[in-house]
Design an enzyme around this catalytic site. Structure first.
Site, mmCIF file in Angstrom:
data_model
loop_
_atom_site.group_PDB
_atom_site.id
_atom_site.type_symbol
_atom_site.label_atom_id
_atom_site.label_comp_id
_atom_site.label_asym_id
_atom_site.label_seq_id
_atom_site.Cartn_x
_atom_site.Cartn_y
_atom_site.Cartn_z
ATOM 1 N N GLY A 17 1.430 -1.287 0.074
ATOM 2 C CA GLY A 17 0.397 -0.075 -0.567
ATOM 3 C C GLY A 17 1.129 1.452 0.424
ATOM 4 O O GLY A 17 1.766 0.734 -0.143
ATOM 5 N N VAL A 31 1.734 3.403 2.772
ATOM 6 C CA VAL A 31 2.957 3.643 3.165
ATOM 7 C C VAL A 31 3.713 2.650 3.306
ATOM 8 O O VAL A 31 4.849 3.124 3.546
ATOM 9 C CB VAL A 31 2.183 3.945 5.304
ATOM 10 C CG1 VAL A 31 2.767 3.743 6.259
ATOM 11 C CG2 VAL A 31 0.891 4.952 5.006
ATOM 12 N N TYR A 73 -15.567 1.675 10.955
ATOM 13 C CA TYR A 73 -13.130 1.706 10.558
ATOM 14 C C TYR A 73 -12.901 2.355 11.956
ATOM 15 O O TYR A 73 -12.182 2.006 12.518
ATOM 16 C CB TYR A 73 -13.382 2.732 9.208
ATOM 17 C CG TYR A 73 -11.931 2.852 9.582
ATOM 18 C CD1 TYR A 73 -11.068 3.929 9.617
ATOM 19 C CD2 TYR A 73 -10.622 2.146 8.439
ATOM 20 C CE1 TYR A 73 -10.599 4.451 9.880
ATOM 21 C CE2 TYR A 73 -9.930 2.489 8.768
ATOM 22 C CZ TYR A 73 -9.182 3.885 8.791
ATOM 23 O OH TYR A 73 -7.788 4.315 9.243
ATOM 24 N N PRO A 81 -1.467 8.437 12.831
ATOM 25 C CA PRO A 81 -1.366 8.836 11.476
ATOM 26 C C PRO A 81 -3.201 10.384 11.143
ATOM 27 O O PRO A 81 -3.891 9.806 11.542
ATOM 28 C CB PRO A 81 -0.972 8.551 10.524
ATOM 29 C CG PRO A 81 -0.985 7.051 11.364
ATOM 30 C CD PRO A 81 -1.723 6.482 12.275
ATOM 31 N N THR A 82 -2.444 11.387 10.947
ATOM 32 C CA THR A 82 -3.361 12.182 10.611
ATOM 33 C C THR A 82 -4.389 12.110 8.762
ATOM 34 O O THR A 82 -3.290 10.140 8.198
ATOM 35 C CB THR A 82 -3.262 13.744 10.535
ATOM 36 O OG1 THR A 82 -4.625 15.079 10.110
ATOM 37 C CG2 THR A 82 -1.928 14.177 9.895
ATOM 38 N N ASN A 83 -4.845 12.876 8.341
ATOM 39 C CA ASN A 83 -5.093 11.896 7.050
ATOM 40 C C ASN A 83 -3.848 12.259 5.959
ATOM 41 O O ASN A 83 -2.907 12.970 5.997
ATOM 42 C CB ASN A 83 -5.200 13.512 5.516
ATOM 43 C CG ASN A 83 -6.645 13.174 6.708
ATOM 44 O OD1 ASN A 83 -7.228 13.168 7.817
ATOM 45 N ND2 ASN A 83 -7.815 12.898 5.964
ATOM 46 N N LYS A 91 -9.536 13.493 -10.089
ATOM 47 C CA LYS A 91 -10.202 14.622 -10.686
ATOM 48 C C LYS A 91 -9.991 15.185 -11.599
ATOM 49 O O LYS A 91 -10.555 15.925 -12.988
ATOM 50 C CB LYS A 91 -10.860 15.114 -10.113
ATOM 51 C CG LYS A 91 -12.833 14.905 -10.866
ATOM 52 C CD LYS A 91 -13.374 15.384 -9.313
ATOM 53 C CE LYS A 91 -14.021 13.574 -8.362
ATOM 54 N NZ LYS A 91 -14.223 14.083 -7.127
ATOM 55 N N ASP A 133 -19.846 17.204 3.036
ATOM 56 C CA ASP A 133 -18.146 17.325 3.474
ATOM 57 C C ASP A 133 -17.206 16.165 5.046
ATOM 58 O O ASP A 133 -16.294 16.660 5.093
ATOM 59 C CB ASP A 133 -18.789 18.356 4.469
ATOM 60 C CG ASP A 133 -18.775 19.923 4.132
ATOM 61 O OD1 ASP A 133 -19.453 20.648 3.676
ATOM 62 O OD2 ASP A 133 -18.819 19.823 2.528
#
Ligand code: NAP
Ligand code: GFB
Length: 317
Positions: free
Chosen positions: A17, A19, A139, A166-168, A190, A273
């Protein structure tokens, strides 16, 4: 005579993946025999397969990244899968880490699993202080159980299982699928298509939510530091600072500017959002590691776009 020093074995689950591949780029500096595995090597939702993998590799260290992962919309629409697969994967990996006497296992949570109604900045002590945001509660609960599961093993059997939060994350080798991906890879894909077809670059939602984004190469370094030098068994947030928080609109503009397509951004507010913000503190990280230089988001996004375009035919999209 030379003393033959056996190299220890490190298993990186989720090694194929985003990471995992960032850690793979650094493997020359890792003094272990490293095994980067994906679901084709072993389906970790299957205990017998997991046990067979561990008996073959006999890992001394495990970096546990494998998970059923996705952005906001995948989480909203696939709650049973997100819960069941992650509970199974995590249960089997921890059970085998214990049964095969793994010296240390570093597991991965996420800042999106913290309580939705909370004070900011979020810190490691707040994880179980209330329900997560409903958009990704399946999740989130699976990941929260991973932290508790590590704690139970550590208290019962004195194992060394520790969680990083971790953050995003964004970077190369990400999942660029337009429906299931996280926001940055989704918008990179996109905008590429919009420019090609000279159509509007449509960003989902209002663009108002705030996020902290960490470049996967930076996270890889921090995870390796946790594996080698972080001595505590307490979870630790791995994030950029609060000041690096940006809005989704700002991220969309960064991406559009790199494609030279910023005149064509539109927001489709029919889409949710999700969480407005989840501002996390990296105070504990900086106190433990000293200073750390994070990659500026403009640089990381530029490198991710370049990788995406060069690997368009083979990447996950
Ligand atoms: P990713 O790119 O989607 O990679 C997921 C990895 O897990 C892949 O190597 C995949 O293998 C493996 N995997 C999935 N199901 C499996 C199964 N049943 N058996 C064995 N392996 C399986 O994920 P990532 O973005 O690198 O995330 C790594 C970790 O960070 C995850 O634990 C995730 O929860 C966490 N995290 C991610 C973010 C983010 O924004 N991306 C943020 C916070 C935390 P195949 O590809 O071969 O199927
Ligand atoms: O990365 P993302 O999907 O997940 O970001 P979260 C969602 C935010 O980006 C929302 C906006 O505000 C969306 O409205 N957005 C705009 C888009 N365009 C897009 C698009 O094309 N794709 C996506 N995905 N979003 C996740 C959790 O929350 O955080 C996961 O659901 C994971 O479990 C991840 O842990 C780190 O940050 O909202």
């Amino acid at each position: 005579m030379f003393q033959f020093i056996m190299k220890l074995n490190m298993l990186i689950t989720g090694g194929t993946g985003m990471v995992g591949q960032s850690i793979k780029k650094m493997q020359e500096n890792i003094p272990f025999n490293c095994y980067f595995l994906g679901s084709k090597d072993c389906d970790l939702t299957n205990y017998e397969e997991t046990k067979k993998l561990f008996s073959k590799i006999k890992p001394d260290y495990v970096i546990h990244l494998a998970a059923c992962v996705g952005g906001l919309y995948k989480n909203m629409n696939n709650k049973v899968e997100m819960f069941e697969k992650n509970i199974l994967i995590n249960t089997h990996v921890l059970k085998c880490c214990y049964e095969f006497n793994v010296k240390k296992c570093v597991c991965c949570l996420s800042t999106c699993i913290f309580p939705d109604k909370i004070t900011y900045p979020i810190d490691e002590t707040m994880l179980h202080n209330g329900p997560p945001h409903d958009s990704n509660d399946a999740y989130a609960y699976a990941k929260r159980m991973l932290e508790k599961h590590c704690e139970f093993y550590n208290n019962n059997f004195n194992t060394n299982f520790v969680c990083v939060i971790p953050t995003n994350i964004y970077g190369t080798h990400d999942n660029y699928n337009l429906e299931d991906s996280h926001v940055i890879p989704g918008l990179i894909h996109k905008c590429y298509l919009a420019k090609l077809s000279k159509e509007k670059f449509v960003v989902k939602g209002t663009g108002k939510p705030l996020r902290q984004f960490i470049y996967s190469n930076d996270l890889a370094k921090l995870i390796l530091w946790v594996a080698s030098s972080y001595k505590s068994k307490e979870s630790i947030i791995l994030s950029v600072g609060e000041k690096e928080e940006v809005s989704i609109k700002e991220v969309a503009i960064i991406i559009a500017k790199i494609y030279d397509y910023e005149e064509n951004i539109e927001f489709d507010t029919k889409f949710s959002d999700g969480q407005y913000k989840k501002t996390a503190s990296n105070k504990k990280l900086i106190e433990n590691i000293g200073e750390f230089e994070f990659t500026p988001i403009q640089v990381g996004v530029q490198e991710s776009i370049q990788w995406f375009i060069s690997n368009y035919n083979n990447c996950r999209k």
